[in-house]
Scaffold this active site. Sequence first.
Site, short mmCIF file in Angstrom:
data_model
loop_
_atom_site.label_atom_id
_atom_site.label_comp_id
_atom_site.label_asym_id
_atom_site.label_seq_id
_atom_site.Cartn_x
_atom_site.Cartn_y
_atom_site.Cartn_z
N CYS A 140 17.29 20.80 -50.79
CA CYS A 140 17.96 19.76 -49.61
C CYS A 140 16.84 19.82 -48.62
O CYS A 140 16.88 20.80 -47.77
CB CYS A 140 19.30 20.09 -49.34
SG CYS A 140 19.85 19.00 -47.81
N CYS A 143 18.45 19.48 -45.11
CA CYS A 143 19.38 20.60 -44.60
C CYS A 143 18.39 21.77 -44.24
O CYS A 143 18.34 22.33 -43.16
CB CYS A 143 20.02 21.25 -45.79
SG CYS A 143 20.91 20.01 -46.66
N ASP A 144 17.24 21.90 -44.81
CA ASP A 144 16.23 23.19 -44.68
C ASP A 144 14.94 22.94 -44.31
O ASP A 144 14.22 23.77 -44.07
CB ASP A 144 16.32 23.88 -46.08
CG ASP A 144 17.59 24.53 -46.48
OD1 ASP A 144 18.34 24.63 -45.77
OD2 ASP A 144 17.88 24.67 -47.64
#
Length: 326
Positions: A140, A143-144
């Site tokens: 992701c 997200c990261d």
Amino acid sequence: MSDTIEKVKCLIIGSGPAGYTAAIYAARANMAPVLYQGTQPGGQLTTTNEVENFPGYPDGITGPAMMIELQKQAERFETDVRDGWITKVDFSEKPHKVWVNSTKEIHCDTVIISTGATAKYLGLESEQKYLKLGGGVSACAVCDGFFYRNHEVVIVGAGDSACEEAHYLSKLCKKVTMLVRKDEFRASKIMAQRVKNTENIEILFNTETEEVLGDGQVVTGVRVINNKTYEKTEIPVTGFFVAIGHKPNTDIFNGFLKLDETGYIINEPGTAKTNIEGVFVSGDAADHVYRQAVTAAGTGCMAALDAERWLAAQDSTFEVSTSNYN
Ligand code: NDP
């Protein structure tokens, strides 16, 4: 088959942000929800190290810690959170039936599906090792990606997701190398063109990952092989992103619920309603576009409110609560 059949007003399947948010709302609406956690209590976020984009956590929080907080909040309102895996359902008539661990049978007035989706990985031992360590493998970018600001990363995949995520990463990272196993993209022309036009994205066609390299704690590079020339190369990177698709966890609903060609549940637009009355969906099981904890939580709320209104319409003794509207 069990001898005693349990009856519940609201059964929630899944324990990610969608399931727990649905539980908080359903519990506060006197629906006495029972939530089955599944085999990965806490869902996909338990494989995420740091969550920095969920509102309300200004200093960030780890994925597992956030899921513990969500569970506590659901239990505070007396959600019955249980271990167990729903192995079968029968939505052909009311009441809706589900089976837990192939034995226990439950009859439900309403069902909220929050079973999520599972990111696909390559399955290499080294990839799984650094994924589990939280040491530089991710599925992701949204997200990261932030943790790799000014770093060099690779991303595997050639579909729309890979292109979108490569483009997202290119704005944060010094360099993004895309590993495409064929000699062409699967993505739409416009998405492929966008990555081709981005200066700090290098595309390596006919290239497959042989091994994710690391120092035992974090990723330090990746060894790739050109599947035409068999030439091997090591690329030094700190982040290894995988964007080769997701599989929604919806197999058991096939035959009852309308699914799209990939298996995502089709909901009535703008609602959490499925094609079966009394069955609602929230989170990634119906969402291949956003796939964020906060959007999953939002649709969990929608599912509980839709279920509450549906129950009230069926049962004149059940009143829509006021607590969710304060
Ligand atoms: P897709 O299934 O479309 O693409 C998966 C990609 O991963 C393919 O290019 C495939 O390669 C590659 N792949 C699969 N397995 C491996 C492997 N073992 N090693 C290397 N590469 C591998 O998934 P997406 O997540 O990209 O998209 C899912 C759906 O969501 C699509 O319909 C897409 O259009 C849609 N979507 C739309 C977006 C938008 O419109 N903004 C954004 C994101 C997704 P190969 O081509 O060689 O098979």
